[in-house]
Design a protein around this motif. Sequence first.
Motif, PDB file in Angstrom:
ATOM      1  N   PHE A  43     -13.377   3.513 -22.455  1.00  0.00           N
ATOM      2  CA  PHE A  43     -14.484   3.188 -21.553  1.00  0.00           C
ATOM      3  C   PHE A  43     -15.535   4.293 -21.588  1.00  0.00           C
ATOM      4  O   PHE A  43     -16.731   4.017 -21.592  1.00  0.00           O
ATOM      5  CB  PHE A  43     -13.984   2.989 -20.124  1.00  0.00           C
ATOM      6  CG  PHE A  43     -13.405   1.626 -19.823  1.00  0.00           C
ATOM      7  CD1 PHE A  43     -12.953   0.776 -20.819  1.00  0.00           C
ATOM      8  CD2 PHE A  43     -13.304   1.195 -18.518  1.00  0.00           C
ATOM      9  CE1 PHE A  43     -12.418  -0.466 -20.540  1.00  0.00           C
ATOM     10  CE2 PHE A  43     -12.784  -0.053 -18.205  1.00  0.00           C
ATOM     11  CZ  PHE A  43     -12.341  -0.887 -19.221  1.00  0.00           C
ATOM     12  N   GLY A  44     -15.100   5.528 -21.593  1.00  0.00           N
ATOM     13  CA  GLY A  44     -16.043   6.648 -21.666  1.00  0.00           C
ATOM     14  C   GLY A  44     -16.857   6.606 -22.939  1.00  0.00           C
ATOM     15  O   GLY A  44     -18.082   6.791 -22.916  1.00  0.00           O
ATOM     16  N   ASP A  45     -16.190   6.336 -24.072  1.00  0.00           N
ATOM     17  CA  ASP A  45     -16.884   6.241 -25.358  1.00  0.00           C
ATOM     18  C   ASP A  45     -17.880   5.087 -25.387  1.00  0.00           C
ATOM     19  O   ASP A  45     -18.892   5.146 -26.079  1.00  0.00           O
ATOM     20  CB  ASP A  45     -15.885   6.057 -26.505  1.00  0.00           C
ATOM     21  CG  ASP A  45     -15.051   7.309 -26.756  1.00  0.00           C
ATOM     22  OD1 ASP A  45     -15.426   8.395 -26.273  1.00  0.00           O
ATOM     23  OD2 ASP A  45     -14.012   7.179 -27.433  1.00  0.00           O
ATOM     24  N   MET A  46     -17.585   4.025 -24.632  1.00  0.00           N
ATOM     25  CA  MET A  46     -18.468   2.857 -24.599  1.00  0.00           C
ATOM     26  C   MET A  46     -19.595   3.005 -23.583  1.00  0.00           C
ATOM     27  O   MET A  46     -20.443   2.124 -23.450  1.00  0.00           O
ATOM     28  CB  MET A  46     -17.665   1.593 -24.268  1.00  0.00           C
ATOM     29  CG  MET A  46     -16.726   1.167 -25.375  1.00  0.00           C
ATOM     30  SD  MET A  46     -15.853  -0.367 -24.973  1.00  0.00           S
ATOM     31  CE  MET A  46     -14.374   0.252 -24.189  1.00  0.00           C
ATOM     32  N   GLY A  47     -19.584   4.114 -22.818  1.00  0.00           N
ATOM     33  CA  GLY A  47     -20.643   4.348 -21.850  1.00  0.00           C
ATOM     34  C   GLY A  47     -20.428   3.687 -20.497  1.00  0.00           C
ATOM     35  O   GLY A  47     -21.365   3.555 -19.717  1.00  0.00           O
ATOM     36  N   VAL A  48     -19.193   3.266 -20.217  1.00  0.00           N
ATOM     37  CA  VAL A  48     -18.891   2.665 -18.918  1.00  0.00           C
ATOM     38  C   VAL A  48     -18.954   3.766 -17.864  1.00  0.00           C
ATOM     39  O   VAL A  48     -18.298   4.801 -18.006  1.00  0.00           O
ATOM     40  CB  VAL A  48     -17.504   1.985 -18.927  1.00  0.00           C
ATOM     41  CG1 VAL A  48     -17.144   1.460 -17.547  1.00  0.00           C
ATOM     42  CG2 VAL A  48     -17.476   0.868 -19.964  1.00  0.00           C
ATOM     43  N   PRO A  49     -19.733   3.578 -16.800  1.00  0.00           N
ATOM     44  CA  PRO A  49     -19.853   4.617 -15.769  1.00  0.00           C
ATOM     45  C   PRO A  49     -18.517   4.883 -15.076  1.00  0.00           C
ATOM     46  O   PRO A  49     -17.717   3.974 -14.877  1.00  0.00           O
ATOM     47  CB  PRO A  49     -20.855   4.031 -14.770  1.00  0.00           C
ATOM     48  CG  PRO A  49     -21.513   2.889 -15.457  1.00  0.00           C
ATOM     49  CD  PRO A  49     -20.581   2.425 -16.527  1.00  0.00           C
ATOM     50  N   LEU A  50     -18.294   6.133 -14.714  1.00  0.00           N
ATOM     51  CA  LEU A  50     -17.098   6.555 -13.986  1.00  0.00           C
ATOM     52  C   LEU A  50     -15.826   6.000 -14.619  1.00  0.00           C
ATOM     53  O   LEU A  50     -14.975   5.400 -13.950  1.00  0.00           O
ATOM     54  CB  LEU A  50     -17.179   6.128 -12.521  1.00  0.00           C
ATOM     55  CG  LEU A  50     -18.360   6.678 -11.725  1.00  0.00           C
ATOM     56  CD1 LEU A  50     -18.482   5.962 -10.396  1.00  0.00           C
ATOM     57  CD2 LEU A  50     -18.207   8.180 -11.519  1.00  0.00           C
ATOM     58  N   ALA A  51     -15.682   6.217 -15.906  1.00  0.00           N
ATOM     59  CA  ALA A  51     -14.575   5.627 -16.669  1.00  0.00           C
ATOM     60  C   ALA A  51     -13.207   5.969 -16.080  1.00  0.00           C
ATOM     61  O   ALA A  51     -12.293   5.153 -16.116  1.00  0.00           O
ATOM     62  CB  ALA A  51     -14.651   6.077 -18.122  1.00  0.00           C
ATOM     63  N   ASP A  52     -13.064   7.177 -15.513  1.00  0.00           N
ATOM     64  CA  ASP A  52     -11.767   7.573 -14.947  1.00  0.00           C
ATOM     65  C   ASP A  52     -11.397   6.755 -13.720  1.00  0.00           C
ATOM     66  O   ASP A  52     -10.226   6.604 -13.385  1.00  0.00           O
ATOM     67  CB  ASP A  52     -11.727   9.070 -14.641  1.00  0.00           C
ATOM     68  CG  ASP A  52     -12.846   9.526 -13.726  1.00  0.00           C
ATOM     69  OD1 ASP A  52     -13.926   8.897 -13.716  1.00  0.00           O
ATOM     70  OD2 ASP A  52     -12.648  10.523 -13.013  1.00  0.00           O
ATOM     71  N   VAL A  53     -12.372   6.175 -13.042  1.00  0.00           N
ATOM     72  CA  VAL A  53     -12.131   5.283 -11.901  1.00  0.00           C
ATOM     73  C   VAL A  53     -12.148   3.828 -12.370  1.00  0.00           C
ATOM     74  O   VAL A  53     -11.296   3.024 -11.978  1.00  0.00           O
ATOM     75  CB  VAL A  53     -13.203   5.489 -10.801  1.00  0.00           C
ATOM     76  CG1 VAL A  53     -13.063   4.472  -9.691  1.00  0.00           C
ATOM     77  CG2 VAL A  53     -13.142   6.912 -10.266  1.00  0.00           C
ATOM     78  N   THR A  54     -13.102   3.504 -13.217  1.00  0.00           N
ATOM     79  CA  THR A  54     -13.293   2.127 -13.653  1.00  0.00           C
ATOM     80  C   THR A  54     -12.101   1.603 -14.443  1.00  0.00           C
ATOM     81  O   THR A  54     -11.679   0.452 -14.239  1.00  0.00           O
ATOM     82  CB  THR A  54     -14.578   2.018 -14.504  1.00  0.00           C
ATOM     83  OG1 THR A  54     -15.668   2.567 -13.772  1.00  0.00           O
ATOM     84  CG2 THR A  54     -14.885   0.577 -14.855  1.00  0.00           C
ATOM     85  N   ALA A  55     -11.538   2.390 -15.334  1.00  0.00           N
ATOM     86  CA  ALA A  55     -10.450   1.918 -16.198  1.00  0.00           C
ATOM     87  C   ALA A  55      -9.234   1.431 -15.401  1.00  0.00           C
ATOM     88  O   ALA A  55      -8.780   0.300 -15.609  1.00  0.00           O
ATOM     89  CB  ALA A  55     -10.058   2.996 -17.204  1.00  0.00           C
ATOM     90  N   PRO A  56      -8.685   2.229 -14.479  1.00  0.00           N
ATOM     91  CA  PRO A  56      -7.532   1.701 -13.734  1.00  0.00           C
ATOM     92  C   PRO A  56      -7.893   0.552 -12.795  1.00  0.00           C
ATOM     93  O   PRO A  56      -7.079  -0.356 -12.593  1.00  0.00           O
ATOM     94  CB  PRO A  56      -6.999   2.912 -12.966  1.00  0.00           C
ATOM     95  CG  PRO A  56      -8.077   3.921 -12.977  1.00  0.00           C
ATOM     96  CD  PRO A  56      -8.929   3.643 -14.175  1.00  0.00           C
ATOM     97  N   VAL A  57      -9.102   0.574 -12.244  1.00  0.00           N
ATOM     98  CA  VAL A  57      -9.522  -0.531 -11.366  1.00  0.00           C
ATOM     99  C   VAL A  57      -9.626  -1.822 -12.167  1.00  0.00           C
ATOM    100  O   VAL A  57      -9.122  -2.876 -11.750  1.00  0.00           O
ATOM    101  CB  VAL A  57     -10.853  -0.200 -10.649  1.00  0.00           C
ATOM    102  CG1 VAL A  57     -11.439  -1.439  -9.981  1.00  0.00           C
ATOM    103  CG2 VAL A  57     -10.644   0.904  -9.627  1.00  0.00           C
ATOM    104  N   VAL A  58     -10.260  -1.776 -13.331  1.00  0.00           N
ATOM    105  CA  VAL A  58     -10.409  -2.964 -14.170  1.00  0.00           C
ATOM    106  C   VAL A  58      -9.044  -3.444 -14.655  1.00  0.00           C
ATOM    107  O   VAL A  58      -8.743  -4.642 -14.605  1.00  0.00           O
ATOM    108  CB  VAL A  58     -11.362  -2.689 -15.351  1.00  0.00           C
ATOM    109  CG1 VAL A  58     -11.251  -3.746 -16.438  1.00  0.00           C
ATOM    110  CG2 VAL A  58     -12.799  -2.589 -14.850  1.00  0.00           C
TER     111      VAL A  58
END
Length: 147
Positions: free
Chosen positions: A45-60
């Motif tokens: 997610f971080g590599d793809m530019g998703v904001p706040l990847a450390d929060v977004t990944a587990p939430v998604v």
Amino acid sequence: MDTMNNPALNTAARTILRVVVGFLFVAHGWQKFNEWTIAGTTAAFGDMGVPLADVTAPVVAGLELVGGIALILGFLTRPVALLLTLNMLGAMFLVHLSAGVFVANNGYELVLLLGAAALALALVGPGRVSLDHALFANRDSRVTVLA
């Protein structure tokens, strides 16, 4: 034959859509937890530019896994389907849109289809073969909208 005027076909259509879409979301959530791991998903997610990847990944990942199970069961279908629609819109606009249509090129065709299917469920509801119908259909309150 008009499915809107045929309760059996209407029920079958909603159930099939709910179970298939739910299954695909479960598969994607499971993949993020088990195949890619949350750490790997966060990095991607971080590599793809998703904001706040450390929060977004587990939430998604959690939304897709738990939300997919909820769709299969027909539990809180409308709100869960709406959240999954927003999830797919985020994936489409943040990651896949620039790659074009086709999934083979990392395009948006799958996220568009999943998002549209989830939105359809949010609009029409879960149908009669669902926990929502069993729990909320015969209530004299606002929660009947969930059925």
